[in-house]
Design a protein around this motif. Structure first.
Motif, short mmCIF file in Angstrom:
data_model
loop_
_atom_site.label_atom_id
_atom_site.label_comp_id
_atom_site.label_asym_id
_atom_site.label_seq_id
_atom_site.Cartn_x
_atom_site.Cartn_y
_atom_site.Cartn_z
N GLN A 199 1.82 6.51 -7.07
CA GLN A 199 0.74 7.40 -7.51
C GLN A 199 1.09 8.86 -7.28
O GLN A 199 0.81 9.71 -8.13
N SER A 200 1.73 9.15 -6.17
CA SER A 200 2.11 10.53 -5.86
C SER A 200 3.11 11.06 -6.89
O SER A 200 2.96 12.17 -7.39
N ARG B 293 1.34 11.68 -10.22
CA ARG B 293 0.54 12.93 -10.20
C ARG B 293 1.45 14.14 -10.36
O ARG B 293 1.11 15.08 -11.07
N GLU C 5 0.83 -1.20 0.00
CA GLU C 5 0.00 0.00 0.00
C GLU C 5 0.87 1.26 0.00
O GLU C 5 0.61 2.20 -0.74
N LYS C 6 1.93 1.25 0.82
CA LYS C 6 2.85 2.39 0.85
C LYS C 6 3.51 2.61 -0.51
O LYS C 6 3.63 3.73 -0.99
N LEU D 276 1.01 4.10 -3.02
CA LEU D 276 0.78 5.52 -2.76
C LEU D 276 1.96 6.37 -3.23
O LEU D 276 1.78 7.45 -3.79
#
Length: 70
Positions: free
Chosen positions: A59-60, A63, A52-53, A56
């Motif tokens: 994805q960061s 973006r 999960e980390k 994220l």
């Protein structure tokens, strides 16, 4: 009305040309082994906190890249 190759073109149809689309080479899957060995299966625990980390963080960064791209 159907067109047969033996029918002459009439004055409203323009000349019939035999244009063929360029032939494309078949596309293999990315990373496919040319020796046809079985693909190794990767087992990732999607519920693990590390996964999960990592998701994220990826994805960061993506973006940020998209914002910079605009």
């Amino acid at each position: 009305m159907s067109l047969n190759s033996s029918d002459p073109p009439n004055s409203t149809q323009g000349p019939i040309t035999d244009i063929k689309a360029p032939q494309e080479k078949p596309v293999d899957k990315v990373g496919k082994n040319p020796t046809q060995e079985p693909e190794e299966e990767i087992d990732i625990d999607l519920d693990a906190p590390e996964t999960e980390k990592a998701a994220l963080a990826i994805q960061s960064q993506f973006r940020r890249f998209q914002k910079k791209k605009k």
